[in-house]
Scaffold this active site. Structure first.
Site, PDB file in Angstrom:
ATOM      1  N   GLU A 172       0.823  -1.208   0.000  1.00  0.00           N
ATOM      2  CA  GLU A 172       0.000   0.000   0.000  1.00  0.00           C
ATOM      3  C   GLU A 172       0.859   1.260   0.000  1.00  0.00           C
ATOM      4  O   GLU A 172       0.386   2.344  -0.345  1.00  0.00           O
ATOM      5  CB  GLU A 172      -0.931  -0.013   1.208  1.00  0.00           C
ATOM      6  N   GLU A 215       9.026  -9.135  -7.934  1.00  0.00           N
ATOM      7  CA  GLU A 215      10.337  -8.623  -8.305  1.00  0.00           C
ATOM      8  C   GLU A 215      11.271  -8.527  -7.103  1.00  0.00           C
ATOM      9  O   GLU A 215      10.821  -8.576  -5.955  1.00  0.00           O
ATOM     10  CB  GLU A 215      10.182  -7.248  -8.975  1.00  0.00           C
ATOM     11  N   MET A 278      10.366  -8.335 -19.535  1.00  0.00           N
ATOM     12  CA  MET A 278      10.268  -6.899 -19.253  1.00  0.00           C
ATOM     13  C   MET A 278      11.447  -6.165 -19.898  1.00  0.00           C
ATOM     14  O   MET A 278      12.353  -5.669 -19.220  1.00  0.00           O
ATOM     15  CB  MET A 278      10.188  -6.662 -17.746  1.00  0.00           C
ATOM     16  N   THR A 279      11.394  -6.098 -21.219  1.00  0.00           N
ATOM     17  CA  THR A 279      12.510  -5.569 -22.015  1.00  0.00           C
ATOM     18  C   THR A 279      12.410  -4.052 -22.152  1.00  0.00           C
ATOM     19  O   THR A 279      12.190  -3.506 -23.240  1.00  0.00           O
ATOM     20  CB  THR A 279      12.538  -6.255 -23.391  1.00  0.00           C
ATOM     21  N   TYR A 280      12.580  -3.380 -21.024  1.00  0.00           N
ATOM     22  CA  TYR A 280      12.606  -1.926 -20.983  1.00  0.00           C
ATOM     23  C   TYR A 280      13.297  -1.488 -19.692  1.00  0.00           C
ATOM     24  O   TYR A 280      13.676  -2.313 -18.873  1.00  0.00           O
ATOM     25  CB  TYR A 280      11.188  -1.331 -21.049  1.00  0.00           C
ATOM     26  N   TRP A 403       4.167  -1.483 -21.519  1.00  0.00           N
ATOM     27  CA  TRP A 403       4.165  -0.705 -20.285  1.00  0.00           C
ATOM     28  C   TRP A 403       4.318   0.759 -20.700  1.00  0.00           C
ATOM     29  O   TRP A 403       5.378   1.153 -21.124  1.00  0.00           O
ATOM     30  CB  TRP A 403       5.298  -1.125 -19.342  1.00  0.00           C
TER      31      TRP A 403
END
Length: 428
Positions: A172, A215, A278-280, A403
């Protein structure tokens, strides 16, 4: 794909005359806020109509679609000025069919926050097949932190888009919690409680699937995380829900760093139905000035992933934003501003900066000076996004996930319309 590079003195109206297309359509397809003030070097994507219809007074979009035997979705895809709605003005030129260079049929989706603006969401929906409201969290007992996702889900159903529930360790307070993940992975009873709560939410809100994004787990949690995903998939698949997992952009099994070490590509690829690379974020808020998704690192991640996971399970991550870096970069002190593609282009126009394109990393950028400080802005355009979308057929991947879709980028939508056949969202 027809691209026009802006030269000094050109406007959207003069460019429209060059190609014989309506200025209204061209402006909408490229998200131009000031059609009279275009930055030099900007690339304009020209949608070329094959057949058109000029709107007469009293006509409705539904009646026009029925007259020509095409769907509303096709009209929305070809005419971004409609913004996914039915507001017509007499004299509007509707593109019934447009020239395309399709790469193939791929599942395409992306992420949105609950506060995404409704017009942006509706304009996007006709060009995608999956949407992920970001994000559900969970408490130490396995109960879920609620998410205000009803409007997104309702909109998805109106446009025949599959909503996908997103689960992360985001608290949160807005941070990814390694401690929360570790406590879950160490307690099978909490995992079971979380799984039951997920199933209840998936059913209640008619979600299509679950997307899991844990992650910064570190190496010590890699095996237990893959095991949790395998158990989750077994339970959810039996109830009719596929499972996708997000993967940090690794290039080897032994890549150091807590972000990378917790994701065992082979084990997770085996555990779930599909994965997102997540290629950024090579260029990011606290990093040195560089492109968000330089093509060479993206390729290296994909090529490593293919040694561990079948191509048909892999979704490519695509960035839909940019960063404004202030120079000189000082590690630990510098902080770049995240900005939309639309804002980046407007900024280039305001500063009189020329947009250039780095063909090595496949990304546009511009430089300007303010208050004695040099700024370098990296963002995305039709060229850079096309370079990444073309990796789908090159490597045989399942599809692409963006994204994110919170910030408007109509040029990307027009590009999707030209390059990819629409298809249903499929994670199985």
């Amino acid at each position: 794909m027809l691209l026009h590079t802006v030269t000094a003195g050109e406007t959207m109206f003069s460019i429209a005359r060059i190609y014989g297309v309506p200025a209204k359509n061209l402006i909408a397809d490229n998200g131009i806020l000031n059609p009279e003030r275009l930055p030099v070097g900007m690339v304009i994507l020209v949608t070329e109509p094959i057949s058109t219809h000029t709107v007469a007074g009293g006509e409705t979009l539904y009646a026009i679609a029925r007259r020509y035997g095409i769907s509303l979705r096709t009209l929305w895809r070809n005419n971004l000025f409609l913004k996914g709605g039915e507001n017509l003005t007499p004299g509007d030129v509707l593109y019934l069919d447009v020239k395309k260079e399709p790469l193939g049929a791929y599942s395409v989706g992306g992420y949105v926050y609950p506060y995404v603006k409704q017009p942006v969401l509706e304009q996007t929906m006709s060009l995608i097949s999956g949407i992920m409201p970001f994000t559900y969290g969970f408490r130490p007992d396995g109960s879920l932190l609620p998410l205000n996702d009803n409007t997104i889900i309702d909109t998805a159903f109106r446009y025949s888009v599959s909503p996908v529930m997103h689960l992360s360790t985001l608290t949160e307070q807005g941070n990814f919690s390694t401690a929360l993940a570790e406590a879950l992975l160490a307690d099978v009873s909490v995992q079971q409680a979380l799984t039951e709560n997920l199933l209840a939410e998936l059913r209640q809100k008619n979600y299509y699937a679950l997307d899991v994004d844990f992650e910064f787990l570190g190496a010590k949690n890699a095996e237990s995380y893959a095991g949790f995903l395998a158990r989750l998939r077994e339970k959810l698949n039996a109830a009719g829900f596929p499972v996708l997992a997000a993967l940090a952009p690794k290039t080897s099994d032994t890549q150091p760093g807590t972000l990378y070490e917790g994701h065992d590509y082979a084990a997770i690829g085996e555990a779930v139905n599909s994965v997102l690379l997540m290629t950024y974020e090579w260029g990011y808020t606290y990093g040195p000035p560089m492109a968000v998704s330089p093509i060479q690192p993206v390729r290296r991640v994909v090529e490593y992933a293919l040694t561990r996971i079948p191509a048909g399970k892999i979704f490519l991550g695509i960035s839909n934003y940019g960063y404004n870096f202030t120079l000189p970069y000082v590690q630990g002190l510098s902080e770049a501003e995240s900005l939309s593609v639309e804002k980046a282009i407007r900024l280039a126009g305001e500063k009189g900066a020329e947009i250039r394109y780095d063909g090595t990393v496949e990304a546009p950028f511009f430089v300007y000076t303010e208050n004695g400080k040099e700024h370098r802005v990296w963002f995305e355009d039709a060229r850079s996004l096309s370079a990444r979308l073309r990796l789908l057929p090159e490597y045989g991947l399942r599809g692409a996930l963006y994204w994110n879709f919170d910030r408007p980028n109509p040029q990307n939508l027009a590009l999707l319309n030209q390059l990819l056949y629409p298809t249903s969202f499929n994670l199985w």
